[in-house]
Motif scaffolding. Structure first.
Motif, PDB file in Angstrom:
ATOM      1  N   SER A 140      -4.297  10.231  15.708  1.00 29.57           N
ATOM      2  CA  SER A 140      -3.910  10.506  17.088  1.00 29.57           C
ATOM      3  C   SER A 140      -3.001   9.413  17.659  1.00 29.57           C
ATOM      4  O   SER A 140      -2.411   9.587  18.726  1.00 29.57           O
ATOM      5  CB  SER A 140      -5.151  10.645  17.964  1.00 29.57           C
ATOM      6  N   ILE A 141      -2.880   8.296  16.953  1.00 28.67           N
ATOM      7  CA  ILE A 141      -1.970   7.235  17.374  1.00 28.67           C
ATOM      8  C   ILE A 141      -0.584   7.548  16.815  1.00 28.67           C
ATOM      9  O   ILE A 141      -0.438   7.842  15.624  1.00 28.67           O
ATOM     10  CB  ILE A 141      -2.454   5.863  16.866  1.00 28.67           C
ATOM     11  N   PRO A 142       0.480   7.512  17.636  1.00 27.58           N
ATOM     12  CA  PRO A 142       1.832   7.829  17.163  1.00 27.58           C
ATOM     13  C   PRO A 142       2.228   6.998  15.941  1.00 27.58           C
ATOM     14  O   PRO A 142       1.823   5.832  15.813  1.00 27.58           O
ATOM     15  CB  PRO A 142       2.712   7.486  18.369  1.00 27.58           C
ATOM     16  N   ALA A 143       2.997   7.597  15.037  1.00 22.79           N
ATOM     17  CA  ALA A 143       3.356   6.960  13.767  1.00 22.79           C
ATOM     18  C   ALA A 143       4.040   5.613  13.967  1.00 22.79           C
ATOM     19  O   ALA A 143       3.763   4.646  13.244  1.00 22.79           O
ATOM     20  CB  ALA A 143       4.243   7.890  12.951  1.00 22.79           C
ATOM     21  N   ASP A 144       4.957   5.527  14.940  1.00 23.43           N
ATOM     22  CA  ASP A 144       5.652   4.262  15.144  1.00 23.43           C
ATOM     23  C   ASP A 144       4.701   3.178  15.623  1.00 23.43           C
ATOM     24  O   ASP A 144       4.832   1.996  15.277  1.00 23.43           O
ATOM     25  CB  ASP A 144       6.818   4.431  16.117  1.00 23.43           C
ATOM     26  N   ARG A 145       3.705   3.588  16.412  1.00 23.25           N
ATOM     27  CA  ARG A 145       2.711   2.638  16.892  1.00 23.25           C
ATOM     28  C   ARG A 145       1.825   2.183  15.734  1.00 23.25           C
ATOM     29  O   ARG A 145       1.474   0.998  15.632  1.00 23.25           O
ATOM     30  CB  ARG A 145       1.866   3.287  17.994  1.00 23.25           C
ATOM     31  N   ARG A 146       1.445   3.103  14.835  1.00 18.26           N
ATOM     32  CA  ARG A 146       0.641   2.730  13.668  1.00 18.26           C
ATOM     33  C   ARG A 146       1.395   1.720  12.807  1.00 18.26           C
ATOM     34  O   ARG A 146       0.813   0.736  12.329  1.00 18.26           O
ATOM     35  CB  ARG A 146       0.295   3.971  12.835  1.00 18.26           C
ATOM     36  N   THR A 147       2.690   1.963  12.602  1.00 15.03           N
ATOM     37  CA  THR A 147       3.512   1.051  11.801  1.00 15.03           C
ATOM     38  C   THR A 147       3.551  -0.326  12.435  1.00 15.03           C
ATOM     39  O   THR A 147       3.432  -1.357  11.753  1.00 15.03           O
ATOM     40  CB  THR A 147       4.939   1.610  11.661  1.00 15.03           C
ATOM     41  N   GLU A 148       3.715  -0.353  13.737  1.00 13.32           N
ATOM     42  CA  GLU A 148       3.754  -1.615  14.478  1.00 13.32           C
ATOM     43  C   GLU A 148       2.457  -2.407  14.296  1.00 13.32           C
ATOM     44  O   GLU A 148       2.461  -3.630  14.165  1.00 13.32           O
ATOM     45  CB  GLU A 148       3.999  -1.323  15.953  1.00 13.32           C
ATOM     46  N   LEU A 149       1.333  -1.680  14.287  1.00 16.34           N
ATOM     47  CA  LEU A 149       0.027  -2.325  14.163  1.00 16.34           C
ATOM     48  C   LEU A 149      -0.290  -2.746  12.727  1.00 16.34           C
ATOM     49  O   LEU A 149      -1.134  -3.604  12.505  1.00 16.34           O
ATOM     50  CB  LEU A 149      -1.071  -1.380  14.655  1.00 16.34           C
ATOM     51  N   GLY A 150       0.361  -2.121  11.741  1.00 21.10           N
ATOM     52  CA  GLY A 150       0.053  -2.401  10.352  1.00 21.10           C
ATOM     53  C   GLY A 150      -0.872  -1.377   9.722  1.00 21.10           C
ATOM     54  O   GLY A 150      -1.418  -1.602   8.636  1.00 21.10           O
ATOM     55  N   ILE A 151      -1.052  -0.237  10.404  1.00 29.97           N
ATOM     56  CA  ILE A 151      -1.873   0.845   9.849  1.00 29.97           C
ATOM     57  C   ILE A 151      -0.950   1.721   9.006  1.00 29.97           C
ATOM     58  O   ILE A 151      -0.410   2.720   9.450  1.00 29.97           O
ATOM     59  CB  ILE A 151      -2.554   1.657  10.967  1.00 29.97           C
ATOM     60  N   THR A 152      -0.740   1.311   7.766  1.00 30.73           N
ATOM     61  CA  THR A 152       0.212   1.970   6.872  1.00 30.73           C
ATOM     62  C   THR A 152      -0.403   3.227   6.263  1.00 30.73           C
ATOM     63  O   THR A 152      -1.619   3.440   6.302  1.00 30.73           O
ATOM     64  CB  THR A 152       0.622   1.021   5.739  1.00 30.73           C
ATOM     65  N   ASP A 153       0.463   4.049   5.668  1.00 30.10           N
ATOM     66  CA  ASP A 153      -0.037   5.262   4.995  1.00 30.10           C
ATOM     67  C   ASP A 153      -0.864   4.915   3.766  1.00 30.10           C
ATOM     68  O   ASP A 153      -1.654   5.731   3.293  1.00 30.10           O
ATOM     69  CB  ASP A 153       1.144   6.149   4.580  1.00 30.10           C
ATOM     70  N   GLY A 154      -0.669   3.716   3.231  1.00 25.87           N
ATOM     71  CA  GLY A 154      -1.431   3.283   2.056  1.00 25.87           C
ATOM     72  C   GLY A 154      -2.681   2.503   2.384  1.00 25.87           C
ATOM     73  O   GLY A 154      -3.390   2.046   1.479  1.00 25.87           O
ATOM     74  N   LEU A 155      -2.971   2.377   3.684  1.00 23.31           N
ATOM     75  CA  LEU A 155      -4.171   1.640   4.086  1.00 23.31           C
ATOM     76  C   LEU A 155      -5.410   2.510   3.869  1.00 23.31           C
ATOM     77  O   LEU A 155      -5.505   3.619   4.404  1.00 23.31           O
ATOM     78  CB  LEU A 155      -4.078   1.225   5.550  1.00 23.31           C
TER      79      LEU A 155
END
Length: 378
Positions: free
Chosen positions: A340-355
């Motif tokens: 539910s967190i926008p993709a750009d925001r996840r990237t900024e936080l470090g929540i990667t697709d490989g996490l």
């Protein structure tokens, strides 16, 4: 009373009338009154129920607070606490807060004029810089979900008190067995009791503990008005789960430490997030305010494709949204708990697709290591 004893003998135990060792399940909606306004303390089960009250007394004692409240889910508990604030109020939140909490604040509570800022609360300077004249509270997770950042609760409490702010802590990951935020100055402590407190993937619940009579009145008013209460049977199940919290958390702690050591030896794994590691930025702070490191680990396997491969091939790790159960659970936050967190925001936080995030359970640790390694290198 020490923690393991308190888990079993805290709150209200047994039933004086019958001698039953377990608190009865009062499966009742209303109560007979002697006269108008004359009752035994219970009049309607939305307002109060004896089984639910026994649970509320137990969590109050475990967290060292003034009063406890039980809700139908962790999100219902968080919603009730936020509903004690008013239109125009501003609240500072941990930046990588649980995705459901982020969604609630950014998509629901904002409709009612409650504003939020998301900052890295592991830095007290970030929090101080985010305070404005309408700020009323600071809300933190420590450790956070899913990056396990650690916030110094004593520092935040000192800042909150100096500014007249309410300090709220989500203690789901550590549980009252390992950490008691009110000892470090928190005003409100929250739990998704679905997780470690229940511990068996069989109940959905939320708990709130407050440190003052005024906060107790505020939260109970919202609970009674909005009605998101926990039912008596689920209250009983939760008390049953809490009785074994100590032995479960200690075994999970042992398993998790060994699994982290195992991960450190795998060249495919990078960026291991676990507060028990000396290399973790918040390790020293966590060690000062918590008695254990918990069972949550996040780490990067390199890509979303690799993460999907692992999740498709594990046998003993259950692919599921939750955490804190007797069975080990595994998830990809970017696609699940934090989608539910926008993709750009996840990237900024470090929540990667490989996490990948794992919640270590009570299985034999050798089986868990063998299962994960086979899935990783299949």
């Amino acid at each position: 009373m020490r923690k393991k004893t308190q888990l079993i003998h805290g709150g209200i135990t047994g039933d004086e009338r019958t001698g039953a060792v377990s608190v009865p399940i009062y499966q009742v909606s209303t109560y007979k009154q002697e006269g108008v306004g004359k009752h035994s303390g219970y009049e309607y089960s939305r307002t109060g129920n004896p089984t639910r009250f026994a649970l509320e007394e137990l969590i109050k004692e475990l967290e060292g607070g003034h009063a406890g409240f039980a809700f139908g889910s962790g999100m219902a508990a968080i919603t009730a606490v936020l509903m004690t604030f008013n239109q125009g109020d501003h609240i500072i939140f941990t930046d990588d807060v649980y995705g459901g909490s982020y969604r609630l604040v950014s998509k629901v509570m904002n409709r009612f004029g409650i504003e939020a800022s998301f900052v890295d609360t592991s830095s007290i300077e970030n929090i101080e810089a985010a305070i404005i004249d309408r700020t009323k509270a600071i809300y933190v997770e420590t450790p956070t979900n899913p990056l396990l950042k650690v916030t110094d609760m004593k520092k935040v409490s000192k800042l909150a008190k100096s500014k007249g702010l309410t300090f709220i802590v989500d203690n789901t990951f550590s549980t009252p067995y390992w950490q008691n935020p009110m000892e470090d100055g928190a005003d409100i402590v929250l739990h998704s009791a679905t997780k470690y407190l229940g511990g068996h993937s069989d109940v959905v619940a939320g708990l709130v503990v407050v440190n003052s009579q005024q906060l107790a009145e505020d939260v109970h008013f919202v609970l009674n008005s909005s009605g998101g209460v926990l039912g008596p049977h689920d209250s009983w199940l939760l008390m049953r789960g809490i009785k074994t919290l100590g032995v479960r958390m200690e075994e999970i702690e042992s398993n998790t430490k060994e699994f982290v050591e195992f991960l450190q030896g795998l060249p495919e794994i990078t960026n291991i997030y676990y507060p028990g590691l000396e290399s973790h930025p918040g390790h020293e702070v966590h060690k000062q305010q918590a008695r254990g490191n918990g069972g949550m680990i996040s780490f990067d396997v390199g890509s979303g494709k690799k993460a999907d491969q692992v999740l498709r091939n594990v046998k003993y790790f259950t692919l599921a949204e939750s955490l804190g159960a007797v069975e080990s659970l595994i998830s990809v936050p970017a696609m699940m708990t934090h989608a539910s967190i926008p993709a750009d925001r996840r990237t900024e936080l470090g929540i990667t697709d490989g996490l990948v995030r794992v919640s270590i359970g009570l299985e034999d640790i050798e089986d868990l290591k063998e299962d994960f390694l086979e899935a990783l290198r299949k």
